[in-house]
Design a protein around this motif. Sequence first.
Motif, short mmCIF file in Angstrom:
data_model
loop_
_atom_site.label_atom_id
_atom_site.label_comp_id
_atom_site.label_asym_id
_atom_site.label_seq_id
_atom_site.Cartn_x
_atom_site.Cartn_y
_atom_site.Cartn_z
N UNK A 190 15.63 8.17 -4.32
CA UNK A 190 15.40 9.53 -4.80
C UNK A 190 16.12 9.72 -6.13
N UNK A 191 15.35 9.83 -7.21
CA UNK A 191 15.90 10.03 -8.55
C UNK A 191 15.73 11.48 -8.98
N UNK A 192 16.80 12.04 -9.56
CA UNK A 192 16.73 13.36 -10.17
C UNK A 192 17.18 13.26 -11.61
N UNK A 193 16.34 13.70 -12.52
CA UNK A 193 16.73 13.79 -13.93
C UNK A 193 17.53 15.07 -14.13
N UNK A 194 18.86 14.94 -14.12
CA UNK A 194 19.69 16.09 -14.46
C UNK A 194 19.71 16.26 -15.98
N UNK A 197 22.07 18.29 -5.10
CA UNK A 197 21.50 16.95 -5.21
C UNK A 197 22.16 16.00 -4.20
N UNK A 198 23.45 16.11 -4.07
CA UNK A 198 24.16 15.24 -3.12
C UNK A 198 23.76 15.57 -1.68
N UNK A 199 23.67 16.86 -1.37
CA UNK A 199 23.34 17.30 -0.02
C UNK A 199 21.95 16.84 0.41
N UNK A 200 21.01 16.79 -0.53
CA UNK A 200 19.63 16.44 -0.19
C UNK A 200 19.29 14.99 -0.49
N UNK A 201 20.31 14.18 -0.66
CA UNK A 201 20.09 12.73 -0.66
C UNK A 201 19.61 12.11 -1.94
N UNK A 202 19.90 12.73 -3.10
CA UNK A 202 19.58 12.07 -4.37
C UNK A 202 20.41 10.80 -4.47
N UNK A 203 19.72 9.67 -4.66
CA UNK A 203 20.42 8.39 -4.72
C UNK A 203 20.62 7.88 -6.14
N UNK A 204 19.89 8.47 -7.08
CA UNK A 204 20.01 8.04 -8.48
C UNK A 204 19.94 9.30 -9.36
N UNK A 205 21.00 9.52 -10.11
CA UNK A 205 21.12 10.71 -10.95
C UNK A 205 21.06 10.31 -12.41
N UNK A 206 20.19 10.96 -13.17
CA UNK A 206 20.09 10.67 -14.61
C UNK A 206 20.82 11.74 -15.40
N UNK A 248 7.40 4.84 -1.32
CA UNK A 248 8.48 3.91 -1.64
C UNK A 248 9.57 4.55 -2.49
N UNK A 249 9.27 5.69 -3.14
CA UNK A 249 10.26 6.30 -4.03
C UNK A 249 9.85 7.72 -4.35
N UNK A 250 10.83 8.51 -4.74
CA UNK A 250 10.62 9.91 -5.12
C UNK A 250 11.38 10.15 -6.41
N UNK A 278 0.81 -1.23 0.00
CA UNK A 278 0.00 0.00 0.00
C UNK A 278 0.84 1.27 0.00
N UNK A 279 2.09 1.18 -0.41
CA UNK A 279 2.92 2.38 -0.46
C UNK A 279 2.73 3.11 -1.79
N UNK A 280 3.21 4.34 -1.84
CA UNK A 280 3.04 5.20 -3.01
C UNK A 280 4.38 5.65 -3.56
N UNK A 281 4.48 5.74 -4.87
CA UNK A 281 5.57 6.46 -5.50
C UNK A 281 5.18 7.92 -5.63
N UNK A 282 6.16 8.81 -5.61
CA UNK A 282 5.91 10.24 -5.78
C UNK A 282 6.67 10.72 -7.02
N UNK A 283 5.95 11.35 -7.94
CA UNK A 283 6.57 11.95 -9.12
C UNK A 283 6.36 13.45 -9.06
#
Length: 467
Positions: free
Chosen positions: A244-248, A262-271, A211-213, A155-160
């Motif tokens: 936490x994904x950020x599309x750079x 991005x690094x400071x705020x915990x982005x774990x996956x960078x595109x 579950x994800x951002x 029952x978790x949610x992804x956030x876009x």
Amino acid sequence: MISVLTNQSGIENELGELIRLFYHDTVAYTPVPDAAHTITHLRTESAEGAKHTVSMDGEVLYTLLEEPIGTIEGQRLNKYTAKLCLYFALVKATGRHQPWGSLTGVRPVKMLSQLNEMGLNGERVLRDTFGVSESRIALSRAILKVQQKMTVPKDSFGIYIGIPFCVSRCHYCSFPGMVAKPAVHEAYFDALCLEMEAAAAALSSAGKTINSLYIGGGTPTSFSEELTERLLCRARSLFPDVEFTLEAGRPDTITKAKLLSAKRHGVTRLCINPQTMNDKTLATITRSHGAKDIVACYDLARSLGFTHINADLIAGLSGEDFTDFAHTMEEITRIAPESVTIHTLALKRGSKIKEQGYEHEREGEIAQMVDHGRETLMALGYRPYYLYRQKYMAGNLENVGYAKEGKECLYNVCMMDDLSSVLALGAGAISKIITGSRIERHPNAKDVKLYMERIEGICAKYAAILR
């Protein structure tokens, strides 16, 4: 123009989609005197059962009997059999097979999973009932194997979070991506913050977890350094402690300061998405950077401590042949991203390339590109982990995400295979609420100005969505 006629209502559009895979032509659902072909589908009752017949220009090409498939109900069985009969008729007429057979849907891996859950042999059904090729069945099997080991909290949610701005519009793109002044960015961010706060409050009140951002676009890093910092800070404070994904995205929008935010705020996956590593093609698709700038961005991100970078590539870009794509794959393996998504060029409404009248050519060569990409990555230890399809794709192929073990993107899997609900925030974003087998979609206004004008009503919807 192709004219298609059927005596079964409700399946016309799907038959038309199948015909376009073979002919790339406009389809009419009425008799057209000057049509290139007239294709007729008839379903009749006989002593043997329901029989489907497909004729082209008066000549019968294929017949097929409806054979019950497990618990699939009659209306769907009628549709599936009609499409399969038409598919084999078109194969006979053109001499060409489609990799996904008669399937025109977006999520074949989800379909395989559902068939297996019904107690059927899903792979056999894909092969015998839908005409799917052995190579695509094997690909689906490999993806499902990876997904079954991934854990999605119940029952978790992804956030876009969508940022619909770019510094220029790539000629293949149909996504929201307007070029706007800094004042518009600021006003949009203020409205977006209100929506983020409303969504977070509603999730908390309903006792829901995330579950994800994922922050996508457009190009989120088209924001200024200061606004990028504010966006990442606010998003992470409202939706903490998840993937936490950020599309750079584009190197011409990336700076050291933005990556440090991005690094400071915990982005774990960078595109950082090249699309191609050929300078001539980058200029053609209106990118204002070269391949060397992509390499420099990867080097910078690595130096700042990013351990998961994703690269998006496109097979079939105008002007590129197999040698060009092979060069891109060679360069990508040098910079060694942890995950790679290979997209097949899709000619979508709203893209410049479609407006300019470009049509798919060299489909066999594009299929070779896709196969080469898959073989190259899997030989290096990448595994396919999600897949989706779109209309108007070259060769009726697919988009596939590959990742090193443990580097799969949970958001992508949840979104593309409906493994969890997704709250999508921002202009043009569409939230998806899954309850059992039912899916409700809640779209936001596409136009940025309308989105900002309607933000109070948009914020108010979350209490109802998450009731």
